[in-house]
Design an enzyme around this catalytic site. Structure first.
Site, PDB file in Angstrom:
ATOM      1  N   ARG A  61       0.834  -1.209   0.000  1.00 33.79           N
ATOM      2  CA  ARG A  61       0.000   0.000   0.000  1.00 33.79           C
ATOM      3  C   ARG A  61       0.873   1.264   0.000  1.00 33.79           C
ATOM      4  O   ARG A  61       0.426   2.345  -0.327  1.00 33.79           O
ATOM      5  CB  ARG A  61      -0.953  -0.009   1.209  1.00 33.79           C
ATOM      6  N   TYR A 116     -15.301  18.762 -14.513  1.00 30.78           N
ATOM      7  CA  TYR A 116     -15.852  17.418 -14.438  1.00 30.78           C
ATOM      8  C   TYR A 116     -16.846  17.323 -13.273  1.00 30.78           C
ATOM      9  O   TYR A 116     -16.552  17.759 -12.155  1.00 30.78           O
ATOM     10  CB  TYR A 116     -14.715  16.405 -14.273  1.00 30.78           C
ATOM     11  N   ASP A 124      -6.456  20.085 -13.797  1.00 31.67           N
ATOM     12  CA  ASP A 124      -6.794  18.757 -14.299  1.00 31.67           C
ATOM     13  C   ASP A 124      -6.473  18.757 -15.797  1.00 31.67           C
ATOM     14  O   ASP A 124      -7.119  19.451 -16.579  1.00 31.67           O
ATOM     15  CB  ASP A 124      -8.283  18.484 -14.041  1.00 31.67           C
ATOM     16  N   LYS A 178      -8.424   7.740 -18.903  1.00 29.52           N
ATOM     17  CA  LYS A 178      -8.847   8.313 -20.191  1.00 29.52           C
ATOM     18  C   LYS A 178      -7.731   8.152 -21.223  1.00 29.52           C
ATOM     19  O   LYS A 178      -7.434   7.052 -21.636  1.00 29.52           O
ATOM     20  CB  LYS A 178      -9.250   9.778 -19.992  1.00 29.52           C
TER      21      LYS A 178
END
Ligand SMILES: Cc1ncc(COP(=O)(O)O)c(C=O)c1O
Length: 382
Positions: free
Chosen positions: A53, A105, A176, A201
């Protein structure tokens, strides 16, 4: 005269996008990057790896490759683009002010709405293309958050102006860069402090992974983000990181073709009677064309939004009548997608007939004739 490219000069971004994820295993000669699936590491290892992790060698390769493209010094991969956005928002002090571009977004907008509802922060929505409004909104703010190309209206904020306005107030600028990718624009070069990607994306490019990245030149911010990833557990899957590395290698060729297709389609769609408006900054008549041209190094991206002269039901009929374009959410894949954005919570403010198109790499004439036959099927041709 241009300097001849010597052995020490930096390779072009289209070379680095391929070579940055190239790997050489000194013992075996393997060129493909390793997919390290181990959830834990023997304490005796020379790299100081401990638990899966906290770190993973496949993540590290991806982080370095994307950081190099974004002209960043550090990158932190997350389980999704939204996990990256959430980590950036956690950098804001308690009850701090976040200024968010209105054309953002919907996931980022809804998350901020939730956080504001809990009293965690104050949110100011702003038209990020209006520098006077941005300058007024950032007064006393901790963070200005904009998108290089706004999703879904493809607005183009002046990032240099935004960074000056934010920094004058001691605020951070986060950008972004999902829709533009570092191949079109590198916000850190224009003064941004943080760059966010949904690698689900364009970086991945094949609709087969969910992953996020945050890139920065500030060591302290990178350390805080890494700590947030470990403590909150928003770490990426190893396979997803490996797939993103694989996708990255073809980003330049994919995006070039997608951008060419989009630019051609935008011009044709603007001539269709049923289309009342085309949002694409590559169109000469787009009100931000000059700014986009000066900021984007190689094209205007592969997203287009169109407004149909139609109600929601007719627009949904159009979207479901396509045969090549998939009526699905998301963007950036080699396969073309479209959807009516007003179907989503938080996007009701958009015109009912607004359709967002994510242009893929298929033959452009086929893509256009599919849209034309769908317009006819929905009774919108002519
Ligand atoms: C611009 C933008 N940023 C962030 C996200 C969130 O990314 P993810 O779906 O990887 O969480 C999306 C998702 O559509 C997006 O379009």
């Amino acid at each position: 005269m241009e300097e001849p490219a010597g052995p020490t000069s930096r390779a072009a971004i289209s070379t680095r996008v391929v070579q940055g994820s190239q790997f050489l295993d000194e013992q075996t000669g393997a060129l493909a990057p390793p997919l390290v699936v181990s959830a834990t590491f023997n304490h005796a290892n020379p790299q100081g790896l401990s638990y899966g992790r906290d770190h993973n060698p496949t993540w590290t390769l991806l982080e370095r490759a994307v950081a190099d493209l974004e002209e960043a010094t550090d990158g932190v991969a997350f389980s999704s683009g939204m996990a990256g956005v959430a980590a950036v928002l956690e950098l804001v002090p308690d009850r701090g002010v976040v200024v968010l571009a209105r054309d953002s977004y919907t996931g980022s907008r809804l998350l901020l709405r939730d956080l504001a509802g809990q009293g965690r922060c104050e949110v100011r929505l702003v038209d990020a293309t209006d520098l006077t409004a941005v300058t007024a909104a950032v007064e006393g703010a901790a963070l200005l958050f904009v998108e290089t190309l706004g999703n879904p209206l493809l607005s183009v904020p002046d990032l240099l102006g935004c960074s000056r306005a934010a920094h004058a107030q001691g605020a951070l600028l986060a950008v972004d860069n999902t829709l533009a990718t570092p191949l079109l624009c590198r916000p850190l070069e224009l003064g941004a402090d943080l760059v966010v990607h949904s690698a689900s994306k364009y970086i991945g490019g094949h609709d087969d992974l969910i992953l996020g990245l945050v890139l920065t030149r500030a060591t302290e911010l990178a350390e805080r983000l890494r700590h947030l990833r470990t403590s909150r557990g928003g770490c990426p899957g190893q396979l997803e990181a490996w797939l993103a590395l694989r996708g990255l290698r073809t980003l330049d060729v994919r995006l070039r073709r997608q951008t060419e297709n989009a630019s051609w389609l935008a011009g044709r769609l603007a001539q269709r009677g049923a289309v009342s408006r085309v949002h694409y900054p590559g169109l000469a008549e787009h009100h931000q064309h000059a700014l986009a041209k000066s900021r984007f190094s190689s094209g205007f991206g592969a997203m287009i939004s169109i407004e149909l002269e139609a109600d929601a039901a007719t627009t949904e009929r159009f979207c479901s009548a396509t045969r090549i374009w998939a009526n699905a959410t998301s963007l950036g894949s080699v396969g073309s997608l479209l959807e009516r954005r007003g179907r989503w919570e938080g996007e009701e403010y958009l015109p009912a007939g607004l359709v967002r198109l994510s242009v893929g790499i298929e033959d452009r004439a086929d893509l256009l004739s599919d849209l034309d036959q769908a317009l006819s099927a929905a009774g919108l041709a002519g």
